[in-house]
Design an enzyme around this catalytic site. Structure first.
Site, PDB file in Angstrom:
ATOM      1  CD  GLU A   1      -2.944  -1.168   2.288  1.00  0.00           C
ATOM      2  OE1 GLU A   1      -4.139  -1.307   2.004  1.00  0.00           O
ATOM      3  OE2 GLU A   1      -2.536  -1.058   3.462  1.00  0.00           O
TER       4      GLU A   1
HETATM    5  C1  TNX Z   1      -4.778  -4.533   4.560  1.00  0.00           C
HETATM    6  S1  TNX Z   1      -2.656  -6.961   4.609  1.00  0.00           S
HETATM    7  C2  TNX Z   1      -3.507  -4.345   5.047  1.00  0.00           C
HETATM    8  C3  TNX Z   1      -3.305  -4.163   6.495  1.00  0.00           C
HETATM    9  C4  TNX Z   1      -4.613  -3.978   7.195  1.00  0.00           C
HETATM   10  C5  TNX Z   1      -5.604  -5.001   6.700  1.00  0.00           C
HETATM   11  C6  TNX Z   1      -6.905  -4.955   7.439  1.00  0.00           C
HETATM   12  C7  TNX Z   1      -1.915  -5.755   4.058  1.00  0.00           C
HETATM   13  C8  TNX Z   1      -0.756  -6.050   3.293  1.00  0.00           C
HETATM   14  N1  TNX Z   1      -2.383  -4.515   4.275  1.00  0.00           N
HETATM   15  O1  TNX Z   1      -2.457  -3.070   6.735  1.00  0.00           O
HETATM   16  O2  TNX Z   1      -4.385  -4.116   8.549  1.00  0.00           O
HETATM   17  O3  TNX Z   1      -5.836  -4.805   5.348  1.00  0.00           O
HETATM   18  O4  TNX Z   1      -7.758  -5.984   7.046  1.00  0.00           O
END
Ligand code: TNX
Length: 542
Positions: free
Chosen positions: A345
């Site tokens: 992200e």
């Molecule tokens: C996505 S899993 C994210 C996390 C969040 C999660 C909540 C991932 C690589 N990134 O930072 O905690 O969703 O469901």
């Protein structure tokens, strides 16, 4: 203290062996064999590779039973000691732990060396006969997993902490068992909400029963930095001072962390540390102004979703000096091969900058002797031959990048959000279980069970999949009991996907085997979700 306990056990065991040899202790006649109690896989999760029942044969653990182990196998004694310690309170039997004596068959359970190449390093062969139980393995890990199988086959009252009436029977037959994948992980997010050493240890106890062998700790994020780093005290003083909702903070000292690594190791589980970057780094930025491009530390972030001040300053050398220092210390605390660098992200970062950041990070990880693990976004930005990428959101993944990376040697771990994310709610309208997220949908037990790792991302070589993972992110996980409700019973579903051959995959069978876990959880204080999909037996009270 530990020494004297061991000494007592050792001398008790030796006495019993000598007494048996000298004919001083004459075991009573074997009890009548109960008919119709054939070994069935009905109680075991993950489903074993193969089970051959011996109809009408029953083993019974007796007051004179002994746990013997082959002293040539490193750590076999530890497995035997731990197993005996688990059996003693409810059975009330002394269960001495003794080294095997060649040519002398002792009554009870023996942990033996040598199970044939087929079962590999983690597999085992289990033979339950009327007069003995033998677990054979090539390594202690296999003995440990064989013991987990036997624990599930025993009556659930074995979990009680006071002496219970027997009989302590096991159904006769043979099991040959080994994992489909060598990587079977659970992620625990200690950054959004902090979980203490005892709270994490209890999670280790509960997931080890399902043959999970990696515990991936999500140690840093926008809302918290949870591991003390020498030379950077504000990371924990400031960055570790709070969490989601401005609630309790907390962090692990390096000694705390070593204790977790050791405890996990005793459960044949390797801890994988995750240090997030370049995004998800607000806590680090709040702790040190110099990690910010403008030299100004942003406020601590306590909201649920991503911070506007998430990304490290990629253009400043101090960022890489910081990462070098952190990764060096974290690598030194890590016995296993993997170090997770996050990488997800980073939506604010242009692709070329993301790529050069990850290449520098990968060089640092390699310098300290570790293999880079990261979320799916890292595929295509790192040296594929030295990369393991964890697929989490298959609908958004760059499929071409993942397929190309896998063709060039990258390994893949599967934790597709719509099946494997333990932080999602089970269903929409269950007022008894309000905890959890729903951005990826609701995940009932069957949704957690019904998927196949090698078809999650089209176009990949199935052989690049090294395993599965069950993540528990904790933005909306406020109290320790919420962890149990979210992880159980879905974690055993993911564990089975990771361990059992695809050919054993069968919801009806899984559902019945899962029901049999309920009493074990009732008696070990695991507050699981009583899914309406499962015909749970009545609750046991402690
Ligand atoms: C996505 S899993 C994210 C996390 C969040 C999660 C909540 C991932 C690589 N990134 O930072 O905690 O969703 O469901």
């Amino acid at each position: 203290m530990v020494q004297s306990t061991n000494d007592r056990r050792r001398s008790g065991g030796l006495f019993l062996v000598l007494a048996l040899v000298a004919g001083l202790v004459v075991p009573a006649a074997q009890p009548a064999v109960a008919a119709g109690t054939a070994l069935s896989p009905a109680r075991v999760i993950p489903a074993p590779v193969s089970v051959r029942p011996a109809n009408g044969v029953t083993f019974e653990l007796r007051p004179w039973s002994v746990l013997s182990y082959d002293p040539r196998l490193p750590r076999a004694r530890q497995v035997a000691d731990d197993f005996a310690a688990q059996l003693r309170p409810a059975t009330g039997f002394p269960l001495p732990v003794v080294p095997a004596v060649p040519g002398l068959a002792l009554p009870g359970i023996s942990l033996q060396l040598g199970a044939g190449g087929q079962v590999g390093e983690e597999g085992y062969q289990l033979d339950i006969a009327a007069d003995s139980v033998r677990i054979k393995a090539n390594r202690a890990a296999g003995l440990y997993y064989g013991v987990q199988t036997v624990r599930q086959l025993l009556p659930a009252k074995v979990e009680r902490t006071s002496v219970q009436p027997g009989p302590w029977t096991l159904p006769g037959g043979s099991v040959t068992d080994y994992p489909r994948y060598g990587y079977r992980s659970a992620v625990l997010d200690v950054a959004r909400h902090f979980w203490t050493v005892p709270e994490v240890k209890k999670y280790i106890d509960d997931i080890a029963r399902y043959k999970i062998n990696y515990l991936h700790l999500h140690l840093t994020d926008d809302q918290g930095w949870r591991l003390a780093i020498t030379g950077w005290p504000r990371l924990t003083e400031v960055g570790g001072s709070t969490g989601v909702g401005g609630e309790r903070g907390g962090f692990f000292t390096q000694d705390d962390y070593r204790a977790l690594v050791e405890y996990a190791g005793a459960h044949f589980m390797t801890v994988i540390p995750e240090i997030e970057g370049p995004a998800h780094a607000n806590a680090a930025r709040s702790s040190y102004a110099k990690l910010n491009c403008d030299g100004v530390a942003p406020p601590l972030f306590t909201d649920i979703y991503g911070s506007p001040n998430s990304t490290l300053c990629l253009g400043k050398e101090i960022t890489y000096e910081f990462l070098d220092d952190v990764i060096r210390q974290v690598a030194a605390l890590t016995p296993g091969p993997y170090l997770n660098v996050g990488g997800d992200e980073a939506t604010d970062v242009p692709k070329d900058q993301y790529r050069s950041y990850l290449q520098r990070v990968q060089a640092i990880v390699a310098k300290y002797g570790k293999k880079l693990l990261g979320w799916q976004e890292v595929a295509g930005s790192t040296d594929p031959a030295r990369t393991t990428a964890q697929i989490w959101f298959p609908e958004e993944v760059d499929q071409q990048a993942v397929a190309d990376a896998s063709k060039h040697g990258a390994k893949l771990v599967m934790s597709p959000v719509e099946h494997a994310y333990l932080d999602m709610k089970y269903d929409e309208n269950n007022p008894a279980y309000p905890v959890g997220q729903f951005w990826a949908g609701y995940i009932e037990v069957r949704d957690a069970y019904d998927w196949e790792p090698e078809t999650v991302v089209p176009g990949i070589d199935g052989k690049s999949v090294i395993g599965v993972s069950a993540p528990l992110f904790t933005e909306l996980v406020f109290e320790r009991p919420d962890i149990d409700i979210l992880a159980f019973p879905r974690l055993p579903a993911i564990a089975e996907i990771g361990w059992s051959p695809a050919a054993t995959h069968d919801w009806t069978s899984f559902r019945d085997r899962l029901a049999a876990q309920g009493p074990h959880w009732d008696l070990t204080g695991v507050g699981y979700y009583r899914s309406p999909q499962i015909a749970w037996p009545p609750r046991e009270t402690r």
